[in-house]
Design an enzyme around this catalytic site. Structure first.
Site, PDB file in Angstrom:
ATOM      1  N   LYS A  71      -1.118  -6.066 -10.463  1.00 36.02           N
ATOM      2  CA  LYS A  71      -1.065  -4.601 -10.438  1.00 36.02           C
ATOM      3  C   LYS A  71       0.130  -3.953  -9.747  1.00 36.02           C
ATOM      4  O   LYS A  71       0.296  -4.305  -8.364  1.00 36.02           O
ATOM      5  CB  LYS A  71      -2.489  -4.136  -9.982  1.00 36.02           C
ATOM      6  CG  LYS A  71      -3.532  -4.632 -10.959  1.00 36.02           C
ATOM      7  CD  LYS A  71      -5.153  -4.140 -10.402  1.00 36.02           C
ATOM      8  CE  LYS A  71      -6.118  -4.338 -11.345  1.00 36.02           C
ATOM      9  NZ  LYS A  71      -5.994  -3.929 -12.664  1.00 36.02           N
ATOM     10  N   HIS A  96      -9.667 -12.200  -5.070  1.00 32.68           N
ATOM     11  CA  HIS A  96      -8.957 -11.043  -5.149  1.00 32.68           C
ATOM     12  C   HIS A  96      -9.075 -10.247  -3.385  1.00 32.68           C
ATOM     13  O   HIS A  96      -8.053  -9.993  -3.086  1.00 32.68           O
ATOM     14  CB  HIS A  96      -9.865  -9.981  -5.734  1.00 32.68           C
ATOM     15  CG  HIS A  96      -9.938 -10.573  -7.310  1.00 32.68           C
ATOM     16  ND1 HIS A  96      -8.834 -10.930  -7.850  1.00 32.68           N
ATOM     17  CD2 HIS A  96     -10.848 -10.318  -8.253  1.00 32.68           C
ATOM     18  CE1 HIS A  96      -9.275 -11.255  -9.156  1.00 32.68           C
ATOM     19  NE2 HIS A  96     -10.356 -11.061  -9.414  1.00 32.68           N
ATOM     20  N   LYS A 123      -9.054 -18.113 -12.548  1.00 37.62           N
ATOM     21  CA  LYS A 123     -10.068 -18.130 -11.752  1.00 37.62           C
ATOM     22  C   LYS A 123     -11.383 -18.541 -12.338  1.00 37.62           C
ATOM     23  O   LYS A 123     -11.375 -18.167 -13.602  1.00 37.62           O
ATOM     24  CB  LYS A 123     -10.221 -17.349 -10.803  1.00 37.62           C
ATOM     25  CG  LYS A 123     -10.746 -15.829 -11.471  1.00 37.62           C
ATOM     26  CD  LYS A 123     -10.894 -14.723 -10.058  1.00 37.62           C
ATOM     27  CE  LYS A 123     -11.567 -13.633 -10.632  1.00 37.62           C
ATOM     28  NZ  LYS A 123     -13.073 -13.721 -10.964  1.00 37.62           N
TER      29      LYS A 123
END
Length: 516
Positions: A211, A269, A177
């Site tokens: 994550k 995000h 990004k």
């Protein structure tokens, strides 16, 4: 040691107990080429992640890593840079035997992005790796470079034949990004990328999706009966998704000016975290089914207006933070003192579905805030009736279910409980689950998971065209509204939790921001 057949070869994983029936995912013959290998991302994240994967036995014996940059290096120089990065930033212990085996596959090509000869040399290097290292024609190209350089590198990959796929061989491209700066630029960039690589060979990295805690959202929701009955508008009052940083821009001021917090974080995000939080249970956890449900959520997501009241933006000023006097944004080196680029952004969304109708989702991000934290806080409605004297429940807030993405990954639940004593006094308490204390396994870094998924061709955690473009459709009206305002972002002190306009944004609805 355990052996497994993948891609026509048999690879040995020295770290796996053969009695363990859960086979690890091990990449088949392949190589990775990194453009922008001299940057911070490569040094602090990519190179250490590659070593950690090798140390865990998840890369094939013949794996090769090629660096491409303008530096006048040879392969030995490149190897020394990788070694320094690994020793400084790797998660797993350094083992000389692993390093020696990995370093055999290092190569370096010197050149600029518009240098035809350099890309022809890269093509010859890749062919040589197929012969010497047995990479089988399978190569991934990681564009760890400024977005403005994407088109020229992609065209060079096509011109030199590096993007061409033959038979069972694969070629993949990894893109960091920001993917465009608005809907129009994202569509144009998608067209450029897909002219060279088919969509199933494009991997757009959003490191938050790698994550463990983000993936655990799906486990929490769909592996447990406990949450499903209350995961809807009947019980949920609102949802707050926060990504806060306690650092300023530092040396990134020149890059950040003109991008800002909303484009840098909310568009990718936070909207991805919103989709994971709100999606319906997929029929399976295949990449295609998961993507379908995420896209449904994003298509149903809309901004809540009027934007003057339901959004907020700010720029940090100097002040005391953590016992240190820090500079304000406009004193940062390389930043235009007249810039209206925001370092804090907050927006209000709703999801127009039966499950979520009427539930506001507040998304906020900022720099120089009170502490570094990323979390998803699901705030529940108050109990419809409390059979207690009001003086006994003054400190009782709303129930909350908080998923901590970083740091201290885990989950916190807040609920009311009786205070020990002779009176019926009720007060908020918390129950906490932490990854670090609940499991003996250490969570891998996000880039470990994502790089391995690229090499395996597993696209579940990578947004596709439709997700990227829909995210820009959601955010663009906010950016256009802010650009039309004569006044710039509101100031907020370093170490605070944002401008007063952000507090007012929630206060209009009788709510307050959660202080992580």
């Amino acid at each position: 040691m355990a052996t497994r057949t993948i891609g026509g070869g048999r690879w040995t994983n020295p770290l796996r107990d053969p009695r363990d029936k859960r086979l690890p995912r091990i990449a088949g013959p392949c190589s990775l080429v990194i453009f922008g290998v001299t940057g911070d991302l490569s040094r602090k994240k990519l190179m250490p992640a590659i070593y950690d994967l090798a140390n865990r036995g998840l890369l094939p014996p013949g794996f090769a890593l090629t660096g491409f940059a303008r530096r006048d290096w040879d392969t030995q120089d490149f190897g020394q840079i990788v070694l320094e990065a690994v020793k400084q930033h790797a998660r797993t212990p350094f083992r000389q035997s692993v390093w020696d085996r990995l370093a055999e596959g290092f190569r370096f090509v010197s050149g600029s992005f518009d240098d035809d000869d350099a890309f022809d040399q890269l093509e010859r290097t890749v062919q040589d790796l197929d012969r010497v290292r047995g990479t089988g024609g399978n190569h991934a190209f990681y564009l760890s470079i400024p977005p403005g350089a994407f088109p020229v590198v992609l065209k060079q990959l096509a011109r030199s034949g590096l993007s061409a796929q033959d038979g069972d061989q694969w070629r993949r491209v990894v893109i960091e990004k920001p993917f465009g700066h608005d809907l129009k630029s994202a569509i144009e960039l998608n067209e450029i990328v897909n002219d060279v690589f088919p969509e199933d060979s494009v991997f757009r990295i959003d490191h938050y999706l790698g994550k463990e805690t983000v993936q655990n959202i799906l486990a929490l929701r769909f592996a447990n009966q406990l949450f499903e009955p209350i995961w809807n508008s009947h019980y949920v009052d609102h949802v707050q998704i926060t990504m806060a940083e306690d650092i300023g821009l530092g040396g990134r001021a020149g890059y950040y000016d003109g991008i800002g917090a909303a484009r840098d974080v909310i568009q990718n995000h936070l909207l991805q975290l919103l989709a994971f939080t709100a999606l319906e249970e997929p029929t399976s956890f295949s990449s295609s089914e998961l993507r379908v449900e995420k896209i449904k959520v994003l298509n149903a997501t809309k901004l809540v207006g009027p934007l003057d009241e339901t959004t907020a933006r700010g720029q940090y000023t100097g002040g005391w933070q953590g016992g240190e006097l820090v500079r304000g944004l406009k004193e940062e080196e390389g930043f235009d003192p007249n810039s209206k680029t925001e370092t804090f952004a907050a927006i209000t969304c709703e999801i127009d579905t039966r499950r979520w109708a009427g539930v506001p989702f507040y998304l906020r991000t900022g720099k120089r805030l009170g502490r570094r934290v990323t979390e998803i806080a699901v705030i529940f409605k108050r109990a419809p009736h409390l059979p207690f004297d009001s003086t006994m429940t003054e400190e009782l807030g709303q129930n909350a279910f908080v998923i901590r993405v970083q740091p201290d990954e885990g989950v916190t639940m807040r609920f009311g409980s009786k205070v020990p004593g002779s009176q019926m006094e009720v007060r908020d308490v918390t129950m906490d689950f932490g990854y670090g204390t609940a499991f003996t396994e250490v969570s891998p870094e996000a880039y470990e998971r994502l790089i391995l998924d690229v090499l395996l061709g597993e696209p579940s955690l990578f947004p596709v065209n439709e997700e990227v473009e829909r995210s820009w459709e959601i955010l663009d009206p906010v950016m256009e509204h802010w650009a039309a305002q004569e006044a710039g972002p509101d100031p907020y002190s370093a170490g605070s939790w944002g401008p007063k306009s952000a507090d007012l944004m929630l206060a209009r609805t009788g709510r307050t921001w959660r202080r992580p």
